[in-house]
Design a protein around this motif. Structure first.
Motif, short mmCIF file in Angstrom:
data_model
loop_
_atom_site.label_atom_id
_atom_site.label_comp_id
_atom_site.label_asym_id
_atom_site.label_seq_id
_atom_site.Cartn_x
_atom_site.Cartn_y
_atom_site.Cartn_z
N ALA A 1 -16.33 6.33 -7.54
CA ALA A 1 -16.89 5.65 -6.29
C ALA A 1 -16.39 4.90 -5.97
CB ALA A 1 -18.11 4.95 -6.88
N VAL A 2 -15.56 4.03 -7.05
CA VAL A 2 -15.10 2.86 -6.75
C VAL A 2 -13.54 3.62 -6.26
CG1 VAL A 2 -13.45 1.11 -7.41
CG2 VAL A 2 -15.26 1.52 -8.00
N VAL A 3 -12.72 3.95 -7.28
CA VAL A 3 -11.54 4.82 -6.29
C VAL A 3 -11.61 6.10 -6.23
CG1 VAL A 3 -9.50 5.89 -8.15
CG2 VAL A 3 -10.82 4.58 -8.94
N ILE A 4 -12.02 6.97 -6.02
CA ILE A 4 -12.60 8.02 -4.82
C ILE A 4 -13.61 8.31 -3.84
CG2 ILE A 4 -11.77 10.46 -5.16
CD1 ILE A 4 -11.13 10.70 -7.35
N THR A 5 -14.73 8.53 -4.49
CA THR A 5 -15.70 8.54 -3.31
C THR A 5 -17.34 8.49 -4.48
OG1 THR A 5 -16.60 10.17 -2.06
CG2 THR A 5 -16.47 11.17 -4.22
N ASP A 6 -18.13 7.88 -3.88
CA ASP A 6 -19.53 7.86 -4.33
C ASP A 6 -20.24 8.94 -4.84
OD1 ASP A 6 -20.11 7.86 -1.87
OD2 ASP A 6 -21.44 6.04 -2.08
N GLY A 7 -20.23 10.11 -4.17
CA GLY A 7 -20.35 11.63 -4.23
C GLY A 7 -21.20 11.73 -5.39
N LEU A 8 -20.78 11.73 -6.01
CA LEU A 8 -21.21 11.70 -7.67
C LEU A 8 -22.41 11.09 -8.13
CD1 LEU A 8 -20.11 13.32 -10.30
CD2 LEU A 8 -19.12 11.75 -11.51
N MET A 9 -22.66 10.34 -6.79
CA MET A 9 -24.18 9.90 -7.18
C MET A 9 -25.58 10.32 -7.03
SD MET A 9 -23.85 6.11 -8.45
CE MET A 9 -22.60 4.52 -8.67
N THR A 10 -24.83 11.09 -6.51
CA THR A 10 -26.12 12.20 -6.40
C THR A 10 -27.02 13.23 -7.62
OG1 THR A 10 -24.38 13.85 -5.28
CG2 THR A 10 -25.61 12.72 -3.73
N VAL A 11 -25.72 13.12 -8.02
CA VAL A 11 -26.78 13.94 -9.33
C VAL A 11 -26.91 13.39 -10.12
CG1 VAL A 11 -25.05 14.54 -11.89
CG2 VAL A 11 -23.32 14.66 -9.63
N LEU A 12 -26.82 11.61 -10.17
CA LEU A 12 -27.62 11.12 -11.13
C LEU A 12 -29.07 11.39 -11.74
CD1 LEU A 12 -25.81 7.42 -11.06
CD2 LEU A 12 -25.52 9.22 -12.58
N PRO A 13 -29.72 11.27 -9.50
CA PRO A 13 -31.63 11.66 -10.52
C PRO A 13 -31.77 12.98 -10.56
CG PRO A 13 -30.50 11.92 -7.91
CD PRO A 13 -29.29 11.12 -9.21
N PHE A 14 -30.92 13.69 -10.57
CA PHE A 14 -31.02 15.49 -11.03
C PHE A 14 -31.41 14.78 -12.74
CE2 PHE A 14 -29.69 16.15 -6.83
CZ PHE A 14 -30.82 17.30 -6.60
N TRP A 15 -30.45 14.63 -12.91
CA TRP A 15 -29.94 14.34 -14.35
C TRP A 15 -30.89 13.72 -15.45
CZ3 TRP A 15 -26.66 16.37 -18.16
CH2 TRP A 15 -26.67 15.93 -18.80
N ALA A 16 -31.40 12.99 -14.62
CA ALA A 16 -33.06 11.62 -14.54
C ALA A 16 -34.16 13.27 -14.92
CB ALA A 16 -32.69 10.75 -13.50
N ALA A 17 -34.00 14.19 -13.90
CA ALA A 17 -35.22 15.04 -13.76
C ALA A 17 -34.85 15.72 -15.02
CB ALA A 17 -34.92 15.46 -12.61
N LEU A 18 -33.53 16.44 -15.07
CA LEU A 18 -33.44 17.32 -16.93
C LEU A 18 -33.72 16.46 -18.09
CD1 LEU A 18 -30.81 19.28 -15.79
CD2 LEU A 18 -32.43 19.94 -16.19
N ALA A 19 -33.99 14.96 -17.73
CA ALA A 19 -34.43 14.49 -19.45
C ALA A 19 -35.29 15.53 -20.10
CB ALA A 19 -34.86 13.23 -19.05
N TRP A 20 -36.10 15.14 -19.80
CA TRP A 20 -37.16 15.94 -20.66
C TRP A 20 -36.76 17.44 -21.32
CZ3 TRP A 20 -41.38 12.80 -21.42
CH2 TRP A 20 -41.45 11.70 -20.71
N TYR A 21 -36.17 17.90 -20.81
CA TYR A 21 -35.79 19.29 -21.18
C TYR A 21 -34.88 19.40 -21.82
CZ TYR A 21 -32.59 23.30 -21.32
OH TYR A 21 -31.76 24.66 -21.51
N ARG A 22 -33.73 18.17 -21.75
CA ARG A 22 -32.63 18.27 -22.56
C ARG A 22 -33.11 17.29 -23.87
NH1 ARG A 22 -30.07 13.52 -20.72
NH2 ARG A 22 -31.02 12.84 -19.43
N TYR A 23 -33.91 15.83 -23.83
CA TYR A 23 -33.98 16.30 -25.46
C TYR A 23 -34.96 17.46 -25.69
CZ TYR A 23 -32.98 11.55 -24.28
OH TYR A 23 -31.75 10.28 -23.71
N GLY A 24 -35.68 17.60 -25.06
CA GLY A 24 -36.75 18.48 -25.83
C GLY A 24 -36.30 19.65 -26.50
N ARG A 25 -35.00 19.98 -26.04
CA ARG A 25 -34.12 21.28 -27.12
C ARG A 25 -33.72 21.02 -28.21
NH1 ARG A 25 -33.69 26.37 -25.06
NH2 ARG A 25 -31.74 26.08 -26.26
N ALA A 26 -33.76 19.46 -28.35
CA ALA A 26 -33.05 18.97 -29.77
C ALA A 26 -34.62 19.18 -31.30
CB ALA A 26 -32.49 17.51 -29.75
#
Length: 240
Positions: free
Chosen positions: A33-58
């Motif tokens: 975000a500082v160097v190029i663009t903050d578009g990657l920030m939009t990935v963070l809430p989707f990553w949070a939504a996948l937390a239950w699946y990600r930890y459950g797969r372990a």
């Protein structure tokens, strides 16, 4: 049953790689975000939504045996898992919120907005801090709904890969509901030129609803623990 703090520490140790990946993603999002663009920030809430699946797969058989050797019961695993996902979610939300507050001070351009899908806008006169707070509350509201819907399936047994798709669908559906309950009224206020006070009332409403959802999630966590305990008791009776 051990304390929630110890359960959190033990679960964090067992999932240090997954939690570390989340921290790395947050750092990478800020750097990009500082160097190029903050578009990657939009990935963070989707990553949070996948937390239950990600930890459950372990949750493999080997992991279950390791937890048993450490003296962790099934209820401890559930409590530790929920606490760890809660901490991770707060880290992801705070990363997005702090970026939206720090970027103007650094004279950096932002392309995302606070909210469940980073599209929330507010009426004239609403300060950036209040707008970010309302947007972060909206994001938490959506992620709590997602947790209530998919958390049980990802906690009581190892989720299938299709659960990742379902998690995103539930997240988007909850985001649409949130946009109708929060984003639409704010947009109407912006068009009507109303003062920012109604937005503050609406933000307080989001906090209250979020607190109610937390209570619902707490009850659901107890139900998930009961499901695991009843399943273990059934297997013990069958073995006997």
């Amino acid at each position: 049953m051990i304390s929630i703090r110890r359960a959190l520490v033990m679960e964090a140790r067992l999932n240090s790689g997954r939690f570390g990946l989340t921290i790395a993603l947050c750092v990478l999002s800020v750097v990009v975000a500082v160097v190029i663009t903050d578009g990657l920030m939009t990935v963070l809430p989707f990553w949070a939504a996948l937390a239950w699946y990600r930890y459950g797969r372990a949750d493999t058989i080997e992991r279950a045996e390791l937890r048993a050797s450490l003296g962790l019961s099934r209820a401890d695993r559930v409590r530790g898992r929920v606490a760890l996902i809660g901490v991770e979610t707060m880290v992801l939300l705070l990363t997005s919120a702090l970026w939206l507050l720090i970027a103007p001070a650094l004279d950096l351009r932002t392309t995302v907005r606070p909210g469940a899908t980073f599209t929330l806008s507010g009426p004239p006169g609403l300060s950036e801090i209040l707008l970010v707070l309302v947007g972060t509350g909206q994001a938490a509201f959506v992620l709590l709904l997602t947790a209530i819907v998919v958390g049980g399936d990802c906690t009581t047994h190892r989720p299938a890969r299709s659960m990742a798709v379902l998690s995103i669908i539930v997240y988007l559906g909850a985001g649409l509901l949130s946009a109708m309950l929060v984003g639409l009224p704010l947009s109407m206020l912006e068009l009507s030129g109303s003062p920012a006070v109604p937005s503050l009332v609406m933000g307080a409403g989001v906090i209250v609803v979020g607190a109610v959802l937390l209570l619902v999630l707490r009850r659901r966590v107890r139900a998930w623990s009961d499901v695991l305990d009843s399943g273990a008791a059934t297997r013990m009776r069958a073995a006997a």
